[in-house]
Motif scaffolding. Structure first.
Motif, PDB file in Angstrom:
ATOM      1  N   LYS A  83      -3.143  39.884  42.399  1.00  0.00           N
ATOM      2  CA  LYS A  83      -2.114  39.997  41.357  1.00  0.00           C
ATOM      3  C   LYS A  83      -2.243  38.861  40.343  1.00  0.00           C
ATOM      4  N   GLN A  86      -5.109  39.519  38.123  1.00  0.00           N
ATOM      5  CA  GLN A  86      -4.773  40.573  37.157  1.00  0.00           C
ATOM      6  C   GLN A  86      -3.922  40.022  36.021  1.00  0.00           C
ATOM      7  N   GLU A  87      -2.967  39.143  36.366  1.00  0.00           N
ATOM      8  CA  GLU A  87      -2.114  38.542  35.333  1.00  0.00           C
ATOM      9  C   GLU A  87      -2.940  37.665  34.397  1.00  0.00           C
ATOM     10  N   ARG A  88      -3.862  36.901  35.000  1.00  0.00           N
ATOM     11  CA  ARG A  88      -4.724  36.056  34.169  1.00  0.00           C
ATOM     12  C   ARG A  88      -5.556  36.911  33.216  1.00  0.00           C
ATOM     13  N   GLU A  90      -4.869  39.853  32.119  1.00  0.00           N
ATOM     14  CA  GLU A  90      -4.025  40.466  31.097  1.00  0.00           C
ATOM     15  C   GLU A  90      -3.657  39.440  30.027  1.00  0.00           C
ATOM     16  N   ALA A  91      -3.340  38.220  30.443  1.00  0.00           N
ATOM     17  CA  ALA A  91      -3.019  37.173  29.471  1.00  0.00           C
ATOM     18  C   ALA A  91      -4.237  36.883  28.596  1.00  0.00           C
ATOM     19  N   LYS A  92      -5.407  36.847  29.217  1.00  0.00           N
ATOM     20  CA  LYS A  92      -6.635  36.593  28.458  1.00  0.00           C
ATOM     21  C   LYS A  92      -6.908  37.736  27.482  1.00  0.00           C
ATOM     22  N   LEU A  94      -4.678  39.627  26.096  1.00  0.00           N
ATOM     23  CA  LEU A  94      -3.727  39.516  24.981  1.00  0.00           C
ATOM     24  C   LEU A  94      -4.097  38.375  24.041  1.00  0.00           C
ATOM     25  N   GLU A  95      -4.647  37.321  24.607  1.00  0.00           N
ATOM     26  CA  GLU A  95      -5.123  36.221  23.761  1.00  0.00           C
ATOM     27  C   GLU A  95      -6.230  36.725  22.835  1.00  0.00           C
ATOM     28  N   PHE A  98      -4.756  38.927  20.241  1.00  0.00           N
ATOM     29  CA  PHE A  98      -4.068  38.118  19.226  1.00  0.00           C
ATOM     30  C   PHE A  98      -5.079  37.597  18.203  1.00  0.00           C
ATOM     31  N   ASN A  99      -6.188  37.066  18.698  1.00  0.00           N
ATOM     32  CA  ASN A  99      -7.220  36.561  17.788  1.00  0.00           C
ATOM     33  C   ASN A  99      -7.813  37.683  16.940  1.00  0.00           C
TER      34      ASN A  99
ATOM     35  N   THR B 233       2.302  32.319  27.188  1.00  0.00           N
ATOM     36  CA  THR B 233       1.380  33.365  27.644  1.00  0.00           C
ATOM     37  C   THR B 233       0.893  33.096  29.067  1.00  0.00           C
ATOM     38  N   PHE B 237       1.296  38.305  31.893  1.00  0.00           N
ATOM     39  CA  PHE B 237       1.705  39.626  31.417  1.00  0.00           C
ATOM     40  C   PHE B 237       1.233  40.618  32.470  1.00  0.00           C
ATOM     41  N   TYR B 266       1.668  31.279  22.267  1.00  0.00           N
ATOM     42  CA  TYR B 266       0.254  31.296  22.647  1.00  0.00           C
ATOM     43  C   TYR B 266      -0.294  29.894  22.887  1.00  0.00           C
TER      44      TYR B 266
END
Lengths: 150, 279
Positions: A83, A86-88, A90-92, A94-95, A98-99, B233, B237, B266
């Motif tokens: 888990k 998976q969170e890491r 997902e955060a990556k 989204l990062e 974002f870029n 962040t 998520f 972020y």
């Protein structure tokens, strides 16, 4: 010398091999501890003295419980690690998204566009495919308006 | 300043690097996506205001105003010089993702509080570079001065109608620069046992809030729905689209009814030096 066999658990389903914490209090008062592997049978098929000693200090039920608890603990740790990973991820993701959005808004036509509705859709896109789709729609609108598509 | 109908607006500060201007513009646009009439002011360096290459990043604001210097903490100067009565300051590496941003000014409860901050919780502390130096922890019920940086400086909501507020922000700015240069070290800093806390502007904020006699009368609070106003962040998520306020803020219960953040920060991921790309 005093030997204490602590927290034994079965290594296999046949229940003929154990892993045990062995604490030894030596005659001179010193103390040592180690993790020991204990087989039920020796090479001649006889029950080993270490095994008998473990069973004298720990019941079968206790060993079964240690084994089950350990398996459950490891299962929970595995699930928690999965888990967390998976969170890491997902955060990556989204990062990176974002870029990518900031890069999209570097396109001059998109940056200068007054179409807030589509620009907001780009900004709120959940993934790069969605973001690129809205960016493409916006660019096509801009080209149509300027007559570039002819 | 209008006591009856205070002006409301957002302040962003971007200095030093073009990518901060890009982040700031994205933030301003994300505010406008969810709050059409929002008034937003950017503070940036005069060279960015003058440069035709960077003027394209200055289009989303009511005002673009110059900072006096180019330090990476001009943010406090910008906060002190907000043109709005009720001001919500945000770091430039933030994005707004909810229309609840329109309700942010209500958190000051019509003048009951002068300022509001996000509380950095014990459970979230692993996400911050340095957080605590002693046993007295706010989340453990300690009611005195906490031995940790309880207040996050990433966002701040404050009421400039109280004249002390501008002085508070200016002192934060000036004392921090002195603190960083080793020119200011009040005796309360001696309680800090380990770590490099003197490098953080949050330590200056901690001192101003808890130790400065001048500002004892300022009334402050933590946001009721705390991390919704600054969701890092690194908090994670989940793949089903949910968030983790319940993990990093278990002692509050806002996440039972409002589980999703308004502000995404972020900070943990941003390439602050521009080496890896845009941000």
């Amino acid at each position: 010398m005093k030997k204490e066999w602590k927290h034994p658990f079965w290594e296999n389903a046949a229940k003929d091999r154990l892993t045990v914490r062995l604490n030894i209090t030596h005659d001179d008062g010193s103390f040592s501890t180690t993790v020991a592997k204990v087989s039920k049978y020796d090479a001649d098929g006889k029950i080993t003295s270490d095994y008998e000693e473990v069973l004298q200090q720990n019941t079968m039920e206790a060993i079964d419980k240690f084994t089950e608890d350990r398996l459950e603990r490891h299962r929970q740790e595995r699930e928690a690690n999965i888990k967390k990973q998976q969170e890491r991820n997902e955060a990556k993701r989204l990062e990176n998204l974002f870029n990518a959005k900031l890069a999209t808004f570097e396109i001059t036509e998109i940056k200068n566009s007054k179409n807030r509705k589509l620009k907001a859709k780009i900004r709120k896109a959940k993934n790069e495919v969605e973001m690129q789709a809205y960016a493409t729609i916006l660019l096509m609108e801009i080209m149509n308006e300027s007559g570039e598509s002819d | 300043m209008n006591q009856e109908n205070p002006t409301k607006g957002f302040v962003i500060v971007a200095t030093k690097r073009t990518q901060f201007l890009m982040g700031a513009q994205n933030l301003a646009e994300s505010v406008l996506d969810h709050y059409e009439d929002a008034r937003i002011t950017l503070f940036t360096e005069q060279r960015f205001i003058d440069d035709p290459e960077t003027q394209k990043y200055l289009t989303s604001y009511e005002y673009v105003l110059p900072t006096p210097n180019d330090t990476n903490r001009e943010k406090m100067w910008g906060m002190a010089n907000s043109p709005y009565d009720l001001t919500f300051y945000m770091d430039a590496d933030i994005e707004i993702v909810s229309e609840d941003i329109q309700k942010v000014f209500k958190q000051l409860e019509n003048g009951k509080y002068d300022m509001a901050y996000v509380n950095l919780t014990k459970e979230g502390a692993t996400h911050f570079a340095e957080w605590e130096w002693g046993p007295n922890i706010y989340d453990d019920g300690w009611e005195g001065v906490p031995d940790h940086l309880a207040h996050c400086g990433g966002v701040a909501l404050y009421d400039m109608r109280n004249p002390l507020m501008k002085e508070f922000m200016m002192d934060w700015y000036e004392l921090y620069l002195k603190q960083r240069n080793g020119e200011w070290s009040p005796p309360e800093f001696d309680y800090i046992r380990v770590g490099n806390f003197r490098q953080w502007d949050q330590l200056t904020l901690w001192w101003l809030i808890y130790h400065s006699p001048k500002y004892k009368s300022l009334k402050w609070k933590f946001f009721d729905d705390n991390y919704r106003w600054n969701y890092f962040t690194s908090f994670g998520f989940n793949t089903d689209g949910t968030h983790n306020c319940h993990i990093v803020d278990p002692k509050r219960d806002y996440w039972k009814t409002k589980p999703d953040p308004v502000v995404i920060h972020y900070s943990s991921w941003m390439d602050k030096y521009g080496d890896k790309g845009f941000l």
